[in-house]
Design a protein around this motif. Structure first.
Motif, PDB file in Angstrom:
ATOM      1  N   TYR A 419       0.821  -1.223   0.000  1.00  0.00           N
ATOM      2  CA  TYR A 419       0.000   0.000   0.000  1.00  0.00           C
ATOM      3  C   TYR A 419       0.848   1.264   0.000  1.00  0.00           C
ATOM      4  O   TYR A 419       0.397   2.331  -0.403  1.00  0.00           O
ATOM      5  CB  TYR A 419      -0.943   0.047   1.212  1.00  0.00           C
ATOM      6  CG  TYR A 419      -2.022  -1.009   1.229  1.00  0.00           C
ATOM      7  CD1 TYR A 419      -2.753  -1.316   0.088  1.00  0.00           C
ATOM      8  CD2 TYR A 419      -2.329  -1.693   2.407  1.00  0.00           C
ATOM      9  CE1 TYR A 419      -3.748  -2.291   0.113  1.00  0.00           C
ATOM     10  CE2 TYR A 419      -3.320  -2.656   2.450  1.00  0.00           C
ATOM     11  CZ  TYR A 419      -4.032  -2.954   1.303  1.00  0.00           C
ATOM     12  OH  TYR A 419      -5.006  -3.898   1.347  1.00  0.00           O
ATOM     13  N   GLU A 421       3.199   2.051  -1.816  1.00  0.00           N
ATOM     14  CA  GLU A 421       3.346   2.520  -3.200  1.00  0.00           C
ATOM     15  C   GLU A 421       2.340   3.621  -3.532  1.00  0.00           C
ATOM     16  O   GLU A 421       2.624   4.534  -4.297  1.00  0.00           O
ATOM     17  CB  GLU A 421       3.121   1.357  -4.177  1.00  0.00           C
ATOM     18  CG  GLU A 421       4.298   0.400  -4.279  1.00  0.00           C
ATOM     19  CD  GLU A 421       5.555   1.115  -4.769  1.00  0.00           C
ATOM     20  OE1 GLU A 421       5.461   1.835  -5.790  1.00  0.00           O
ATOM     21  OE2 GLU A 421       6.613   0.961  -4.128  1.00  0.00           O
ATOM     22  N   LEU A 422       1.148   3.480  -2.945  1.00  0.00           N
ATOM     23  CA  LEU A 422       0.056   4.401  -3.277  1.00  0.00           C
ATOM     24  C   LEU A 422       0.284   5.811  -2.748  1.00  0.00           C
ATOM     25  O   LEU A 422      -0.370   6.753  -3.189  1.00  0.00           O
ATOM     26  CB  LEU A 422      -1.276   3.843  -2.751  1.00  0.00           C
ATOM     27  CG  LEU A 422      -1.743   2.519  -3.375  1.00  0.00           C
ATOM     28  CD1 LEU A 422      -2.911   1.928  -2.604  1.00  0.00           C
ATOM     29  CD2 LEU A 422      -2.126   2.713  -4.841  1.00  0.00           C
ATOM     30  N   ILE A 423       1.189   5.947  -1.766  1.00  0.00           N
ATOM     31  CA  ILE A 423       1.431   7.299  -1.232  1.00  0.00           C
ATOM     32  C   ILE A 423       2.868   7.773  -1.490  1.00  0.00           C
ATOM     33  O   ILE A 423       3.384   8.618  -0.787  1.00  0.00           O
ATOM     34  CB  ILE A 423       1.071   7.406   0.274  1.00  0.00           C
ATOM     35  CG1 ILE A 423       1.742   6.321   1.098  1.00  0.00           C
ATOM     36  CG2 ILE A 423      -0.436   7.377   0.473  1.00  0.00           C
ATOM     37  CD1 ILE A 423       1.690   6.578   2.606  1.00  0.00           C
ATOM     38  N   LYS A 424       3.485   7.206  -2.516  1.00  0.00           N
ATOM     39  CA  LYS A 424       4.811   7.681  -2.932  1.00  0.00           C
ATOM     40  C   LYS A 424       4.667   9.050  -3.590  1.00  0.00           C
ATOM     41  O   LYS A 424       3.768   9.256  -4.395  1.00  0.00           O
ATOM     42  CB  LYS A 424       5.412   6.703  -3.947  1.00  0.00           C
ATOM     43  CG  LYS A 424       6.408   5.752  -3.331  1.00  0.00           C
ATOM     44  CD  LYS A 424       7.337   5.190  -4.385  1.00  0.00           C
ATOM     45  CE  LYS A 424       8.409   4.371  -3.706  1.00  0.00           C
ATOM     46  NZ  LYS A 424       8.778   3.193  -4.516  1.00  0.00           N
ATOM     47  N   SER A 425       5.573   9.950  -3.233  1.00  0.00           N
ATOM     48  CA  SER A 425       5.530  11.281  -3.837  1.00  0.00           C
ATOM     49  C   SER A 425       6.799  11.524  -4.640  1.00  0.00           C
ATOM     50  O   SER A 425       7.861  11.023  -4.295  1.00  0.00           O
ATOM     51  CB  SER A 425       5.395  12.337  -2.737  1.00  0.00           C
ATOM     52  OG  SER A 425       5.711  13.623  -3.238  1.00  0.00           O
ATOM     53  N   SER A 433      -2.523  11.481   0.072  1.00  0.00           N
ATOM     54  CA  SER A 433      -3.602  10.674  -0.508  1.00  0.00           C
ATOM     55  C   SER A 433      -3.160  10.180  -1.866  1.00  0.00           C
ATOM     56  O   SER A 433      -2.266  10.756  -2.497  1.00  0.00           O
ATOM     57  CB  SER A 433      -4.903  11.469  -0.603  1.00  0.00           C
ATOM     58  OG  SER A 433      -4.845  12.356  -1.692  1.00  0.00           O
ATOM     59  N   THR A 434      -3.794   9.139  -2.328  1.00  0.00           N
ATOM     60  CA  THR A 434      -3.358   8.514  -3.570  1.00  0.00           C
ATOM     61  C   THR A 434      -4.108   9.119  -4.759  1.00  0.00           C
ATOM     62  O   THR A 434      -5.230   9.605  -4.618  1.00  0.00           O
ATOM     63  CB  THR A 434      -3.582   6.984  -3.507  1.00  0.00           C
ATOM     64  OG1 THR A 434      -3.205   6.433  -4.759  1.00  0.00           O
ATOM     65  CG2 THR A 434      -5.032   6.641  -3.225  1.00  0.00           C
ATOM     66  N   ASN A 435      -3.475   9.087  -5.929  1.00  0.00           N
ATOM     67  CA  ASN A 435      -4.178   9.515  -7.143  1.00  0.00           C
ATOM     68  C   ASN A 435      -4.531   8.298  -7.992  1.00  0.00           C
ATOM     69  O   ASN A 435      -4.830   8.409  -9.159  1.00  0.00           O
ATOM     70  CB  ASN A 435      -3.323  10.509  -7.938  1.00  0.00           C
ATOM     71  CG  ASN A 435      -1.965   9.920  -8.292  1.00  0.00           C
ATOM     72  OD1 ASN A 435      -1.623   8.829  -7.836  1.00  0.00           O
ATOM     73  ND2 ASN A 435      -1.194  10.620  -9.097  1.00  0.00           N
ATOM     74  N   LYS A 436      -4.474   7.120  -7.340  1.00  0.00           N
ATOM     75  CA  LYS A 436      -4.751   5.879  -8.089  1.00  0.00           C
ATOM     76  C   LYS A 436      -6.197   5.427  -7.918  1.00  0.00           C
ATOM     77  O   LYS A 436      -6.501   4.250  -7.995  1.00  0.00           O
ATOM     78  CB  LYS A 436      -3.799   4.768  -7.613  1.00  0.00           C
ATOM     79  CG  LYS A 436      -2.315   5.069  -7.851  1.00  0.00           C
ATOM     80  CD  LYS A 436      -1.728   4.198  -8.974  1.00  0.00           C
ATOM     81  CE  LYS A 436      -0.362   4.679  -9.441  1.00  0.00           C
ATOM     82  NZ  LYS A 436       0.692   4.483  -8.426  1.00  0.00           N
ATOM     83  N   VAL A 444      -4.947   2.874   3.206  1.00  0.00           N
ATOM     84  CA  VAL A 444      -3.995   3.914   2.794  1.00  0.00           C
ATOM     85  C   VAL A 444      -3.823   4.936   3.925  1.00  0.00           C
ATOM     86  O   VAL A 444      -2.708   5.362   4.237  1.00  0.00           O
ATOM     87  CB  VAL A 444      -4.442   4.587   1.472  1.00  0.00           C
ATOM     88  CG1 VAL A 444      -3.600   5.820   1.170  1.00  0.00           C
ATOM     89  CG2 VAL A 444      -4.351   3.592   0.316  1.00  0.00           C
TER      90      VAL A 444
END
Ligand code: BES
Ligand code: MN
Ligand code: ZN
Length: 495
Positions: A419, A421-425, A433-436, A444
């Motif tokens: 998870y 991965e979803l908040i990598k910047s 927050s995620t853009n996925k 998340v």
């Protein structure tokens, strides 16, 4: 409410009403109900045999007694099927009975479920009192009740002398705990208007004063010094400044306390990432985690539990303005990590991260945070359980056990490393927050919080369970006070 436990004969006690619980399917009542049935020449058996009263959970049936027993009336309450009986059923049916009797000044009852083969007397008395007080709760700050509440006395009658002491202990515990839940409900029901962060802090100080807890409140300047970029960023858009509230119970120089952390967003508009108009008024309850922490601290202190506990509340108002945090801004949390804010409506995790970092300095045994963190948690579990995330199996199990005992359910959800991965910047350590798209929203949020913990930790997402839960008879519309009973039970059974 004045509550007493008395030894006596249920058929002799002089009172407005006695309350008796009866299981579904029972034809000839036994125990206290049996004694009353005999004294009333079998009228209870007759009502049951004719099917006038089917003993569904919380169902009510009134009888007049014509002077055949001491009580003027009998209030029958259905216990539902005996194989589904539990302390939570006792709470529910006690709430139903209390509401039915609210126009009388005194309600006399047996301890539901304390009969042979039932619950232990202490648990039964505690649940009876909790259900009674929770069921009678109303939020009356701005509206006088349409039907006045006259009930001011609850009398618990017990025949056998041996059970008396246990019943008294249970009743007293139940009263402290239920009043603490009502305290939390009042806070969460109160509009953002009259309960901004400064006022929440003042209420905490008032509580601390009454209970002789240590309380410290950090204002904007102090937050600046502590480098709490999360709390400050969320509070920036509002004219009401943010606060970090610290409460300490029974702390000594070398204690390793349990730290309770509450999300205290006194109103969540979403900020610049503003929420849709429908239902936004409910976002006054975005400080339910804070309310639960305050309620639990109250109960723990009044019960004098032999544990060290710290309560931390991250309080801010999330509003849009010319000064507000913007999507794309990068902020720095107090442990030095940078966060790209891609959605200002994911503000809970920003204020909590600073509080979780602050918790470290206590060398805690465990840290538990409660937060109305994500709508996604409500999508996943509805209103029947809080999401439970933890990095420590022993802690998770303790919480699950307390949840079973109190009926404040939790359901475990995963903290998979993937998870993250979803908040990598691209430009900061993480983003908020995620853009996925909508995937694993509750997880998340939890994965974000995990970036700031260095100790055994559990996160309870209470977005669904904190407000408007209709499935329990001891709830009323609005705030449920979820978490107060769970935390108190957990800390009571801690060691
Ligand atoms: N306070 C809300 C979560 C919430 C929603 C609680 C509904 C109770 C009822 C929280 O601050 C929030 O807005 N979360 C966002 C997160 C998203 C932007 C990643 C959400 O759930 O949409
Ligand atoms: Mn939000
Ligand atoms: Zn929020």
């Amino acid at each position: 409410m004045h509550i007493t436990v008395e030894q006596g004969d249920i058929t002799k006690v002089q009172t407005d009403v006695i309350c008796l619980g009866i299981f579904h399917g029972v034809q000839r009542p036994g125990g206290a109900a049996g004694a009353v049935d005999r004294a009333l020449d079998g009228v209870l058996s007759e009502v049951l045999a004719d099917g006038d009263f089917s003993c569904k959970k919380g169902e009510i049936f009134w009888l007049r007694t014509h002077g055949k027993i001491g009580a003027k009336r009998v209030l029958l309450v259905g216990l539902g099927p005996s194989d589904k009986f539990s302390p939570d059923v006792v709470r529910e049916i006690s709430a139903a009975a209390a509401r039915a009797a609210k126009a009388l000044s005194e309600l006399t009852t047996i301890t539901h479920g304390a009969g042979i083969g039932g619950l232990d007397p202490q648990t039964a008395a505690q649940a009876t009192v909790e259900g009674t007080l929770l069921g009678l709760y109303r939020f009356e700050k701005f509206k006088k009740p349409e039907e006045p509440l006259k009930l001011e006395r609850l009398r618990i009658i017990e025949h056998s002398a041996e059970k008396l002491e246990q019943l008294k202990i249970g009743a007293q515990r139940g009263q402290i705990i239920a009043e603490s839940v009502c305290f939390a409900r009042d806070l969460a029901n109160e509009p953002g208007q009259s309960l901004p962060p400064r006022e929440l802090a003042r209420r905490a100080q008032e509580l601390a004063h009454e209970l002789e807890l240590r309380c410290e409140v950090f204002d904007e300047k102090a937050l600046e010094k502590l480098g709490m970029g999360g709390i400050l960023a969320v509070g920036k858009g509002s004219d009401e400044p943010p606060r970090l509230i610290v409460l300490e119970y029974n702390l000594t120089k070398d204690s390793t306390p349990i730290v309770l952390v509450g999300k205290g967003i006194t109103f969540d508009s979403g900020g610049i990432s503003i929420k849709p108009r429908e239902g936004m008024e409910a976002m006054k309850y975005d400080m339910s985690g804070a309310a639960a922490v305050l309620g639990a601290m109250r109960a723990i202190a009044l019960l004098k539990l032999p544990v060290s506990v710290v309560g931390l509340i991250a309080a801010a108002e999330n509003l849009p303005s010319g000064k507000a945090l913007k999507p794309g801004d990068v902020i720095r949390i107090s442990n030095g990590k940078t966060v790209e804010v891609t959605n200002t409506d994911a503000e809970g995790r920003l204020v909590l991260s600073d509080a979780l970092v602050y918790a470290q300095r206590y060398n805690p045994q465990a840290v538990i945070d409660l937060a109305t963190l994500t709508g996604a948690c409500t999508i996943a579990l509805g209103k029947e359980a809080a999401g439970l995330f933890s990095n420590d199996e022993t802690l998770a199990q303790k919480i699950q056990k307390a949840a079973q005992q109190t009926g404040e359910r939790v359901w475990p959800l995963p903290l998979y490393n993937e998870y993250k991965e979803l908040i990598k910047s691209e430009i900061a350590d993480i983003k908020n927050s995620t853009n996925k798209g909508p995937q694993a929203g509750a997880a998340v949020g939890a994965i974000f919080l995990r970036e700031f913990v260095t100790y055994p930790w559990a996160h309870l997402d209470i977005a669904g369970v904190a407000y408007d839960v209709e499935s329990r008879l001891y709830h009323t519309k609005g705030a449920t006070g979820y978490g107060v009973r769970l935390l108190t039970q957990l800390l009571q059974d801690w060691s």
